[in-house]
Motif scaffolding. Structure first.
Motif, PDB file in Angstrom:
ATOM      1  N   ARG A   1       0.737  -1.180   0.042  1.00  0.00           N
ATOM      2  CA  ARG A   1      -0.037   0.071  -0.134  1.00  0.00           C
ATOM      3  C   ARG A   1       0.810   1.241   0.245  1.00  0.00           C
ATOM      4  O   ARG A   1       1.805   1.364   1.200  1.00  0.00           O
ATOM      5  N   ARG A   2       0.665   2.085  -0.957  1.00  0.00           N
ATOM      6  CA  ARG A   2       1.234   3.391  -0.985  1.00  0.00           C
ATOM      7  C   ARG A   2       0.529   4.474  -1.810  1.00  0.00           C
ATOM      8  O   ARG A   2      -0.457   4.300  -2.197  1.00  0.00           O
ATOM      9  N   THR A   3       1.014   5.626  -1.422  1.00  0.00           N
ATOM     10  CA  THR A   3       0.315   6.676  -2.111  1.00  0.00           C
ATOM     11  C   THR A   3       0.535   6.849  -3.491  1.00  0.00           C
ATOM     12  O   THR A   3       1.617   6.731  -3.929  1.00  0.00           O
TER      13      THR A   3
ATOM     14  N   LEU B   1      -4.879   9.553  -0.086  1.00  0.00           N
ATOM     15  CA  LEU B   1      -5.706   9.782   0.989  1.00  0.00           C
ATOM     16  C   LEU B   1      -5.868  11.178   0.927  1.00  0.00           C
ATOM     17  O   LEU B   1      -4.767  11.811   1.042  1.00  0.00           O
ATOM     18  N   GLN B   2      -6.982  11.888   0.557  1.00  0.00           N
ATOM     19  CA  GLN B   2      -7.257  13.328   0.793  1.00  0.00           C
ATOM     20  C   GLN B   2      -8.020  13.905   1.954  1.00  0.00           C
ATOM     21  O   GLN B   2      -9.017  13.038   2.471  1.00  0.00           O
TER      22      GLN B   2
HETATM   23  C1  LIG Z   1      -4.081  10.525   8.899  1.00  0.00           C
HETATM   24  C2  LIG Z   1      -3.443  10.615   7.419  1.00  0.00           C
HETATM   25  C3  LIG Z   1      -3.635  11.786   6.697  1.00  0.00           C
HETATM   26  C4  LIG Z   1      -2.908  11.998   5.339  1.00  0.00           C
HETATM   27  N1  LIG Z   1      -3.769  12.974   4.694  1.00  0.00           N
HETATM   28  C5  LIG Z   1      -3.059  13.263   3.309  1.00  0.00           C
HETATM   29  C6  LIG Z   1      -3.666  14.284   2.525  1.00  0.00           C
HETATM   30  O1  LIG Z   1      -4.403  15.088   3.101  1.00  0.00           O
HETATM   31  N2  LIG Z   1      -3.031  14.552   1.198  1.00  0.00           N
HETATM   32  C7  LIG Z   1      -2.392  13.562   0.881  1.00  0.00           C
HETATM   33  O2  LIG Z   1      -1.882  13.727  -0.296  1.00  0.00           O
HETATM   34  N3  LIG Z   1      -1.967  12.500   1.619  1.00  0.00           N
HETATM   35  C8  LIG Z   1      -2.312  12.248   2.827  1.00  0.00           C
HETATM   36  N4  LIG Z   1      -1.761  11.216   3.632  1.00  0.00           N
HETATM   37  C9  LIG Z   1      -0.782  10.329   3.038  1.00  0.00           C
HETATM   38  C10 LIG Z   1       0.580  10.388   3.495  1.00  0.00           C
HETATM   39  O3  LIG Z   1       1.232  11.575   3.070  1.00  0.00           O
HETATM   40  C11 LIG Z   1       1.337   9.389   3.087  1.00  0.00           C
HETATM   41  O4  LIG Z   1       0.496   8.056   3.573  1.00  0.00           O
HETATM   42  C12 LIG Z   1       2.666   9.120   3.523  1.00  0.00           C
HETATM   43  O5  LIG Z   1       3.562  10.082   3.104  1.00  0.00           O
HETATM   44  C13 LIG Z   1       3.209   7.805   3.382  1.00  0.00           C
HETATM   45  O6  LIG Z   1       3.358   7.361   2.081  1.00  0.00           O
HETATM   46  P1  LIG Z   1       2.617   6.032   1.567  1.00  0.00           P
HETATM   47  O7  LIG Z   1       1.243   6.259   1.657  1.00  0.00           O
HETATM   48  O8  LIG Z   1       3.219   5.899   0.079  1.00  0.00           O
HETATM   49  O9  LIG Z   1       3.145   5.125   2.493  1.00  0.00           O
HETATM   50  C14 LIG Z   1      -2.321  10.945   4.922  1.00  0.00           C
HETATM   51  C15 LIG Z   1      -1.910  10.011   5.475  1.00  0.00           C
HETATM   52  C16 LIG Z   1      -2.682   9.672   6.793  1.00  0.00           C
HETATM   53  C17 LIG Z   1      -2.280   8.515   7.564  1.00  0.00           C
END
Ligand SMILES: Cc1cc2nc3c(=O)[nH]c(=O)nc-3n(C[C@H](O)[C@H](O)[C@H](O)COP(=O)(O)O)c2cc1C
Length: 199
Positions: free
Chosen positions: A12-14, A147-148
């Motif tokens: 799982r990655r962004t 996640l936004q």
């Molecule tokens: C509670 C929470 C809020 C987050 N909010 C945002 C967001 O508003 N916009 C966004 O682009 N990513 C958001 N993220 C994603 C994180 O930036 C991302 O999960 C983190 O940098 C690690 O990268 P990965 O998801 O690739 O493991 C959020 C993650 C979490 C857990």
């Protein structure tokens, strides 16, 4: 030690580069999302999490609502950049809106007054658990997502458009679709700073 759940978590990655093709049918994606939310834990098994799953034109309509709301608060000279970002979310196959039902929270507060202050916190935690479950399940199926958090800007317009109960509070938005680019690099802090193990 190999563990399939940890492997899924690592997968799982962004993903910001989303496309419209899905490796599964819409029905299969819907079932995946529903199962992931359904089998996520909640305090007192209160099941406060709700999800709205939007595909295609419905997802585009949501991101249009976000744009309309942002246009009112973002300075005109910065709007093109903002619009580009929103368009990247709209480029996916769909969007999942994560809600928490505040009626459930209120009724728990009335029923278990001793924990009244905790229920809003636990509801947020339950939402996070549901979000991670869905995100991981999508990743496991080869579907990218991010996640936004544009709430509360589009909340009222989204509630009106999809006729959602007033008690549903929008907590997060998850645009999803095909992975159109490799994932970015990710660094991790030292385990020694993060964990303390006593035996
Ligand atoms: C509670 C929470 C809020 C987050 N909010 C945002 C967001 O508003 N916009 C966004 O682009 N990513 C958001 N993220 C994603 C994180 O930036 C991302 O999960 C983190 O940098 C690690 O990268 P990965 O998801 O690739 O493991 C959020 C993650 C979490 C857990």
């Amino acid at each position: 030690m190999a563990n399939p759940h940890i492997d899924s978590l690592k997968q799982r990655r962004t993903q910001y580069a989303l496309g419209k093709s899905l490796p599964l049918s819409q029905e299969a994606v819907t079932a995946l999302v529903q199962d992931a939310v359904k089998h996520s834990p909640s305090s007192f098994n209160s099941q406060s999490s709700r999800a709205v799953i939007l595909y295609g034109a419905q997802s585009l309509a949501f991101w249009d609502l976000v744009k309309d709301a942002l246009r009112k608060v973002v300075p005109a000279e910065n709007f093109a950049q903002t619009e580009q970002k929103i368009d990247s979310f709209a480029a996916g196959a769909g969007t999942i809106l994560f809600y928490e039902d505040q009626d459930v929270v209120k009724s728990l507060q009335e029923k278990f007054a001793l924990y009244a202050d905790n229920f809003p916190v636990w509801s947020e935690q339950a939402s996070g658990m549901a979000q991670l479950s869905v995100w991981t399940a999508l990743a496991n199926a080869g579907i990218g997502a991010s996640l936004q958090h544009y709430n509360p800007l589009p909340d009222a317009a989204a509630a009106a458009k999809w006729d959602l109960p007033a008690s549903w509070k929008l907590r997060a938005q998850m645009p999803f679709g095909s992975n159109e680019a490799p994932f970015g690099e990710k660094s991790f802090m030292d385990d020694a700073e993060r964990f303390r193990v006593f035996s």
